[in-house]
Every structure is written in structure tokens, then in C-alpha cells.
Design a protein around this motif. Structure first.
Motif, PDB file in Angstrom:
ATOM      1  N   LEU A 168      41.809  18.543  38.379  1.00  0.00           N
ATOM      2  CA  LEU A 168      41.143  19.439  37.446  1.00  0.00           C
ATOM      3  C   LEU A 168      39.968  20.168  38.081  1.00  0.00           C
ATOM      4  O   LEU A 168      39.003  20.518  37.416  1.00  0.00           O
ATOM      5  N   ASP A 169      40.050  20.390  39.359  1.00  0.00           N
ATOM      6  CA  ASP A 169      39.007  21.123  40.081  1.00  0.00           C
ATOM      7  C   ASP A 169      39.709  21.983  41.127  1.00  0.00           C
ATOM      8  O   ASP A 169      40.037  21.513  42.205  1.00  0.00           O
ATOM      9  N   LEU A 170      39.963  23.232  40.778  1.00  0.00           N
ATOM     10  CA  LEU A 170      40.803  24.104  41.593  1.00  0.00           C
ATOM     11  C   LEU A 170      40.142  25.451  41.840  1.00  0.00           C
ATOM     12  O   LEU A 170      39.459  25.989  40.986  1.00  0.00           O
ATOM     13  N   ILE A 171      40.394  25.998  43.012  1.00  0.00           N
ATOM     14  CA  ILE A 171      40.004  27.371  43.325  1.00  0.00           C
ATOM     15  C   ILE A 171      41.250  28.075  43.819  1.00  0.00           C
ATOM     16  O   ILE A 171      41.982  27.548  44.659  1.00  0.00           O
ATOM     17  N   TYR A 172      41.525  29.241  43.270  1.00  0.00           N
ATOM     18  CA  TYR A 172      42.728  29.938  43.701  1.00  0.00           C
ATOM     19  C   TYR A 172      42.569  31.461  43.607  1.00  0.00           C
ATOM     20  O   TYR A 172      41.640  31.976  42.985  1.00  0.00           O
ATOM     21  N   TYR A 173      43.488  32.128  44.246  1.00  0.00           N
ATOM     22  CA  TYR A 173      43.509  33.600  44.315  1.00  0.00           C
ATOM     23  C   TYR A 173      44.674  34.117  43.478  1.00  0.00           C
ATOM     24  O   TYR A 173      45.757  33.516  43.469  1.00  0.00           O
ATOM     25  N   SER A 174      44.466  35.237  42.802  1.00  0.00           N
ATOM     26  CA  SER A 174      45.545  35.839  42.017  1.00  0.00           C
ATOM     27  C   SER A 174      45.489  37.360  42.104  1.00  0.00           C
ATOM     28  O   SER A 174      44.417  37.946  42.218  1.00  0.00           O
ATOM     29  N   GLU A 175      46.664  37.966  42.061  1.00  0.00           N
ATOM     30  CA  GLU A 175      46.791  39.424  42.015  1.00  0.00           C
ATOM     31  C   GLU A 175      47.554  39.814  40.761  1.00  0.00           C
ATOM     32  O   GLU A 175      48.527  39.155  40.383  1.00  0.00           O
ATOM     33  N   VAL A 176      47.091  40.865  40.109  1.00  0.00           N
ATOM     34  CA  VAL A 176      47.708  41.346  38.870  1.00  0.00           C
ATOM     35  C   VAL A 176      48.260  42.750  39.093  1.00  0.00           C
ATOM     36  O   VAL A 176      47.587  43.625  39.646  1.00  0.00           O
ATOM     37  N   THR A 177      49.486  42.954  38.666  1.00  0.00           N
ATOM     38  CA  THR A 177      50.119  44.270  38.770  1.00  0.00           C
ATOM     39  C   THR A 177      49.620  45.177  37.655  1.00  0.00           C
ATOM     40  O   THR A 177      49.636  44.803  36.478  1.00  0.00           O
ATOM     41  N   VAL A 178      49.186  46.377  38.024  1.00  0.00           N
ATOM     42  CA  VAL A 178      48.719  47.368  37.058  1.00  0.00           C
ATOM     43  C   VAL A 178      49.553  48.636  37.250  1.00  0.00           C
ATOM     44  O   VAL A 178      49.772  49.065  38.383  1.00  0.00           O
ATOM     45  N   PRO A 179      50.045  49.239  36.159  1.00  0.00           N
ATOM     46  CA  PRO A 179      50.908  50.421  36.283  1.00  0.00           C
ATOM     47  C   PRO A 179      50.251  51.581  37.030  1.00  0.00           C
ATOM     48  O   PRO A 179      49.041  51.786  36.942  1.00  0.00           O
ATOM     49  N   TRP A 180      51.056  52.316  37.778  1.00  0.00           N
ATOM     50  CA  TRP A 180      50.606  53.525  38.453  1.00  0.00           C
ATOM     51  C   TRP A 180      50.050  54.499  37.421  1.00  0.00           C
ATOM     52  O   TRP A 180      50.563  54.563  36.302  1.00  0.00           O
ATOM     53  N   PRO A 181      48.984  55.213  37.723  1.00  0.00           N
ATOM     54  CA  PRO A 181      48.381  55.427  39.041  1.00  0.00           C
ATOM     55  C   PRO A 181      47.205  54.491  39.346  1.00  0.00           C
ATOM     56  O   PRO A 181      46.485  54.707  40.311  1.00  0.00           O
ATOM     57  N   VAL A 182      47.001  53.478  38.523  1.00  0.00           N
ATOM     58  CA  VAL A 182      45.880  52.567  38.725  1.00  0.00           C
ATOM     59  C   VAL A 182      46.250  51.511  39.772  1.00  0.00           C
ATOM     60  O   VAL A 182      47.377  51.025  39.802  1.00  0.00           O
ATOM     61  N   GLU A 183      45.303  51.172  40.628  1.00  0.00           N
ATOM     62  CA  GLU A 183      45.560  50.182  41.673  1.00  0.00           C
ATOM     63  C   GLU A 183      45.564  48.764  41.102  1.00  0.00           C
ATOM     64  O   GLU A 183      44.890  48.476  40.114  1.00  0.00           O
ATOM     65  N   ASN A 184      46.343  47.884  41.725  1.00  0.00           N
ATOM     66  CA  ASN A 184      46.365  46.483  41.332  1.00  0.00           C
ATOM     67  C   ASN A 184      44.968  45.872  41.437  1.00  0.00           C
ATOM     68  O   ASN A 184      44.113  46.347  42.187  1.00  0.00           O
ATOM     69  N   ARG A 185      44.753  44.804  40.694  1.00  0.00           N
ATOM     70  CA  ARG A 185      43.496  44.055  40.745  1.00  0.00           C
ATOM     71  C   ARG A 185      43.767  42.649  41.285  1.00  0.00           C
ATOM     72  O   ARG A 185      44.864  42.108  41.125  1.00  0.00           O
ATOM     73  N   ASP A 186      42.743  42.060  41.924  1.00  0.00           N
ATOM     74  CA  ASP A 186      42.841  40.665  42.325  1.00  0.00           C
ATOM     75  C   ASP A 186      41.496  39.976  42.120  1.00  0.00           C
ATOM     76  O   ASP A 186      40.483  40.617  41.822  1.00  0.00           O
ATOM     77  N   TYR A 187      41.463  38.658  42.274  1.00  0.00           N
ATOM     78  CA  TYR A 187      40.252  37.899  42.002  1.00  0.00           C
ATOM     79  C   TYR A 187      40.387  36.485  42.539  1.00  0.00           C
ATOM     80  O   TYR A 187      41.483  35.992  42.795  1.00  0.00           O
TER      81      TYR A 187
END
Length: 226
Positions: free
Chosen positions: A102-121
């Protein structure tokens, strides 16, 4: 004196925080916000929005009931490798560091429709359980570092997201999810509206089914009382 609040450092698939990625924006002001407006009502699932102060972007509140134990729902949320099965527009989820179950750090990317660029965090989530009410509160801020920023992907650096999970009758939960996040960059109005209602609706409908997997039903945590 033993604290009345049990604190667990954890990280839930923060991809859930991006359910309304482009629908919310960071604000340090806490005054005179508008009331929540019901945007979608499916009986067991209600989605509310309200404008952020001095912004056209909206914050989101989701209220729903789920058939599961507290541990069962937490297990489904922290199962990073499967969050793409239920989180709207989730593209990539990578564990960076697992300190404990129950103690995690992770990376994620989210797809966003064109013409907007994808986001990550990158995110690290904190979980608290009140020993009297058994209510679980999950706060999930973005954190800096760990993964270098990538070309053509906008890094999310500021967010406020909170789950409140309240046990009711046996195997029934009342869930509230709040989200405010600065998506950065220019976001077209049609995309704001899309993520403000469709994103949360599809995510929680899929979660409702996803959480019922046997693997989650069999999961328990010493620090969580159902």
C-alpha cells in the motif's frame, strides 16, 4: 498516545485521477466557489461539475455506490497493471517503486484526442482509515522527479484528487471522488465537455465490474478493516 487515524502511505493507480484530466485546473484560492451542478445521473452513479475560480475549466465530483468490501476496492485500484482495463483513456502505467503493498509510486500516460497532446504524471497516494467509522480517505498529489519529461507529452505537475470510501451494509460501499487538476496548455471547449462527463461515467461503470474479480475479493490488508 496512539493516533486515532491509521495512516497508510500508498499509491492507487493514479490514472484514476486523470478520469477528468482536461476538465479541471489547479487553483490556490479557496473562496466563493460555485455550488456543484449535476451533470449526469445514472441512479447509482452521479457526476457533478463546477467551474474553478477564474477559469473555464471544471472540477469534478463523482458519487456512487459499489458492491465490494473496502479492501476489495483498494486492491482493484492499486492493481496498476490492470488500471488500463477500467480507467478512461489510460494508455500506459508503469510501477516505479513499490515500497509496500500500500505504498506505491508509479508513472502513467493518458491519451488525449488530437490536436491536444497526451498528458503524463508521477504520483504517490496517501490513504487514511478512521478506526471508528472505518471510512477510508485517499489523497493523491502528483510528485516531481522519477521520470524525465518526454517530447510531445505534457507533464502534469499540480493536482488535487481525493477518494472517500465509506462502508455501509455488508459488502456495500459509498464512494466519493473529487478531482481538480491543471492539464496545462490550451484545451478546446468540446474536449473539456467530453472529459467532464464521459470520462468519469465510463471509468466508474467499468470499475463497478472490474472490482468484482475473484483476485480482489480474496485480498486483505492488515491496516484496513472492512
Amino acid at each position: 498516545m496512539i493516533s486515532r487515524i491509521i495512516k497508510l502511505k500508498t499509491s492507487i493507480p493514479y490514472c484514476a485521477i486523470l478520469i477528468g484530466l482536461v476538465c479541471s485546473i489547479w487553483s490556490n484560492s479557496v473562496v466563493a466557489q460555485e455550488k456543484w451542478k449535476l451533470a449526469d445521473d445514472d441512479g447509482w452513479l452521479k457526476i457533478y461539475t463546477r467551474p474553478m475560480i477564474n477559469s473555464k475549466i471544471k472540477s469534478i465530483k463523482v458519487e456512487c455506490t459499489l458492491e465490494a468490501s473496502a479492501s476489495q476496492l483498494v486492491a482493484a485500484i492499486v492493481d496498476i497493471k490492470t488500471c488500463g482495463e477500467w480507467v478512461y483513456s489510460s494508455k500506459k502505467n508503469i510501477m516505479i517503486k513499490q515500497i509496500s503493498p500500500l505504498d506505491l509510486i508509479y508513472y502513467s500516460e493518458v491519451t488525449v484526442p488530437w490536436p491536444v497532446e497526451n498528458r503524463d504524471y508521477v504520483v504517490h497516494i496517501m490513504v487514511e482509515q478512521d478506526p471508528k467509522t472505518k471510512a477510508i480517505t485517499i489523497n493523491s498529489p502528483c510528485i516531481p522527479g522519477y521520470v524525465e519529461e518526454k517530447p510531445n507529452i505534457v507533464r502534469i505537475s499540480k493536482s488535487v484528487a481525493k477518494w472517500t470510501i465509506v462502508p455501509m451494509e455488508k459488502n456495500q460501499l459509498r464512494v466519493e471522488y473529487l478531482l481538480e487538476v491543471d492539464p496545462l496548455g490550451s484545451i478546446p471547449p468540446w474536449l473539456i465537455n467530453l472529459f467532464a462527463t464521459k470520462g468519469p461515467s465510463e471509468t466508474f461503470k467499468k470499475l463497478r465490474t472490474h472490482v468484482k474479480k475473484d483476485i480482489y475479493k480474496k485480498t486483505s490488508y492488515p491496516s484496513i478493516v472492512n
